[in-house]
Design an enzyme around this catalytic site. Structure first.
Site, PDB file in Angstrom:
ATOM      1  CG  ASP A   1      16.734 -86.804 -20.813  1.00 38.30           C
ATOM      2  OD1 ASP A   1      17.390 -87.773 -21.233  1.00 38.30           O
ATOM      3  OD2 ASP A   1      16.591 -86.555 -19.597  1.00 38.30           O
TER       4      ASP A   1
ATOM      5  CE  LYS B   1      30.637-102.591 -32.420  1.00 39.93           C
ATOM      6  NZ  LYS B   1      31.683-102.557 -31.392  1.00 39.93           N
TER       7      LYS B   1
ATOM      8  CG  HIS C   1      31.221-101.050 -38.969  1.00 40.28           C
ATOM      9  ND1 HIS C   1      31.392-101.160 -37.608  1.00 40.28           N
ATOM     10  CD2 HIS C   1      32.467-101.033 -39.496  1.00 40.28           C
ATOM     11  CE1 HIS C   1      32.676-101.193 -37.325  1.00 40.28           C
ATOM     12  NE2 HIS C   1      33.360-101.126 -38.447  1.00 40.28           N
TER      13      HIS C   1
ATOM     14  CD  GLU D   1      40.157-102.051 -33.360  1.00 36.62           C
ATOM     15  OE1 GLU D   1      39.535-101.079 -33.818  1.00 36.62           O
ATOM     16  OE2 GLU D   1      39.834-102.652 -32.324  1.00 36.62           O
TER      17      GLU D   1
ATOM     18  CG  ASP E   1      34.183-103.155 -28.562  1.00 33.83           C
ATOM     19  OD1 ASP E   1      33.122-102.555 -28.838  1.00 33.83           O
ATOM     20  OD2 ASP E   1      35.276-102.825 -29.047  1.00 33.83           O
TER      21      ASP E   1
ATOM     22  CG  HIS F   1      33.224-106.066 -35.538  1.00 34.88           C
ATOM     23  ND1 HIS F   1      32.010-105.624 -36.011  1.00 34.88           N
ATOM     24  CD2 HIS F   1      33.812-104.987 -34.961  1.00 34.88           C
ATOM     25  CE1 HIS F   1      31.867-104.347 -35.718  1.00 34.88           C
ATOM     26  NE2 HIS F   1      32.942-103.938 -35.084  1.00 34.88           N
TER      27      HIS F   1
ATOM     28  CE  LYS G   1      39.486-101.397 -29.240  1.00 35.20           C
ATOM     29  NZ  LYS G   1      38.877-100.769 -30.428  1.00 35.20           N
TER      30      LYS G   1
END
Length: 483
Positions: free
Chosen positions: A82, A136, A166, A204, A223, A228, A327
């Site tokens: 856990d 992140k 990344h 995206e 996000d 980024h 998005k």
């Protein structure tokens, strides 16, 4: 190089799609130590054999040969625990503290960072020279980021904490440093006297299907922009560093973040646009709109955000940085467009000055890496009665080369202790300070979330924030509502 990787969240989507394939490639290329091993840690009740079967199925599509996959699987052990219980983690992992140099990689939600770190500390797995790698985002606002950083700092030193973004592992992003600081031509004009605007677009085509719960707490601003997009902005805007030392680079990025002008209620409705996608067509396929019916959102959630940012320093005074991400947009593309100021005196009859295309430097980071310089050239000839100029795009790209997954570079750097491409705690907190000002201004001004069709370039009100995307739309790339 450290020889043991403890991978938390080993059954998650990121581990299956990016981390284990990256490790497979590094093993194939013999870039890992001969005695390297992986301790996979997650909640699921697998034993070693069952987890290796699970992982083998997900690596079956990797074109690296059965022998390499078999070798990687043979180096993997599995521990079920856990992840919210420090005592259970310490008990389950204490045996791995003896005689190995460990890197612990937390591919988990941020609310698990502190209990996992406390469990590792109790197990003796964070003593020097052990390292800790975090995905992140680090928190969801300045307060939570500070709390996480403080709790982690009680477990190990900042110099052994590696916060991953990344995007910094992408070769194209690293090339920004080479273009800026390796070329006199660019650095000589890299300031407000010659640059009119900078556009950063991270678009995206994917939606948030399956991640609605995560997005209910974060949205596009937290996000994507907080990490980024701001990291790209820092590489573009920072002052020339004295060296490529990790600390020196981070110091220069931090100056940029601290120079970002905070938003307020008076400016936020002019300098930002929020959106949320509805049903539409992406790549000719119908997709559903974003829905929060199954989750409890603490506040209105956006899947698209456009911002006009200002950097209050000598180099960038008066230069707008237009930041846009979303998005379910028309294309998957990440690019930076630097638009230069027009010539001081226009000599030509055609086109008229106001219709002349400005010089631009276009850096496309994905899906294909490309560098293009858009200049003006003459089409003069005997059939023309006047000198006419037309845009002349100059392709500055290198020949196509095989690029590694960004995580391959970052995993190697973490194992070797190179922190250049990782984010320091004060960077995280400075970024959240600016992001929090936007969120507070949205709340005070009651900024609306505008609908846009999946497959479009976002709300119509955002057209001025993304001139390059608008040009694509005019050329025929438009979203259509799904039947």
């Amino acid at each position: 190089m450290h020889d043991t990787l403890l991978l938390f969240g080993a059954t998650g989507d990121l581990a299956a799609r990016q981390l284990f394939p990256s490790l497979l490639h590094l093993l194939r290329d013999r870039l890992l130590p001969d005695d390297f091993r992986i301790v996979a840690v997650a909640r699921h009740a697998y034993d070693d054999a069952a987890f290796r079967d699970w992982l083998g199925e997900r690596l079956a599509g990797e074109d690296n040969g059965e022998d390499v996959r078999a070798e990687l699987l043979s180096r993997v052990e599995y521990v079920a625990v856990d992840l919210s219980q420090p005592e259970a983690i310490a008990q389950a992992l204490a045996g791995y503290a003896e005689g190995r140099r460990c890197v612990s990689y937390l591919s988990t939600p941020p609310y698990l960072f502190v209990p996992i770190a406390q469990g590792l500390k109790a197990a003796g797995l964070l003593e020097a020279p052990s390292r800790l790698v975090l995905e992140k985002p680090i928190g969801s606002d300045l307060e939570s980021a500070r709390a996480i950083n403080a709790a982690l700092g009680a477990c190990l030193g900042e110099d052994r904490i590696f916060r991953i973004d990344h995007y910094l592992g992408k070769a194209a992003v690293q090339n920004l440093l080479a273009l800026r600081f390796g070329n006199t031509l660019l650095e000589a004009v890299w300031h407000h006297r010659w640059i009119e605007s900078v556009d950063i677009l991270v678009a995206e085509t994917a939606g948030v299907d399956g991640r609605e719960s995560y997005y209910a707490d974060y949205g596009a601003l937290r996000d994507m922009v907080q990490n980024h997009v701001l990291q790209l902005l820092c590489l573009i805007a920072m002052e020339p560093p004295a060296s490529l030392d990790a600390g020196v680079l981070r110091d220069e990025k931090l100056k940029v973040l601290r120079a970002l002008r905070p938003f307020d209620a008076d400016s936020v409705l002019v300098d930002s646009v929020r959106g949320r996608y509805e049903a539409g067509l992406v790549d000719g396929q119908p997709v559903r709109g974003f829905s929060l019916q199954a989750v409890q959102a603490r506040e209105p959630v956006e899947t698209f955000v456009a911002l006009r940012a200002s950097i209050d320093n000598w180099r960038w005074a008066g230069v707008p940085f237009r930041l846009c991400t979303g998005k379910r947009l028309a294309e998957r593309v990440t690019q930076v467009v630097v638009t230069f100021r027009p010539t001081s005196h226009w000599l030509f009859e055609k086109p008229r000055r106001e219709r002349a295309a400005p010089d631009r430097l276009v850096l496309r980071l994905q899906p294909q890496e490309n560098v293009e310089l858009e200049l003006m050239s003459s089409l003069a000839g005997s059939e023309w009665g006047a000198l006419e100029l037309q845009p002349l795009p100059l392709d500055l790209s290198m020949p196509t080369v095989q690029r590694r997954i960004a995580y391959e570079r970052l995993l190697l750097d973490a194992l070797n202790g190179n922190s250049t491409l990782f984010v320091r705690s004060d960077e995280v907190e400075a970024a959240w300070t600016w992001i929090d000002s936007i969120i507070a201004a949205w709340r005070e001004a009651e900024a609306p979330i505008l609908p846009y069709m999946a497959g479009s370039w976002g709300p119509a009100a955002a057209a001025n924030f993304q001139p390059q995307a608008a040009a694509r739309s005019q050329a025929g790339t438009r979203g259509r509502r799904a039947p």
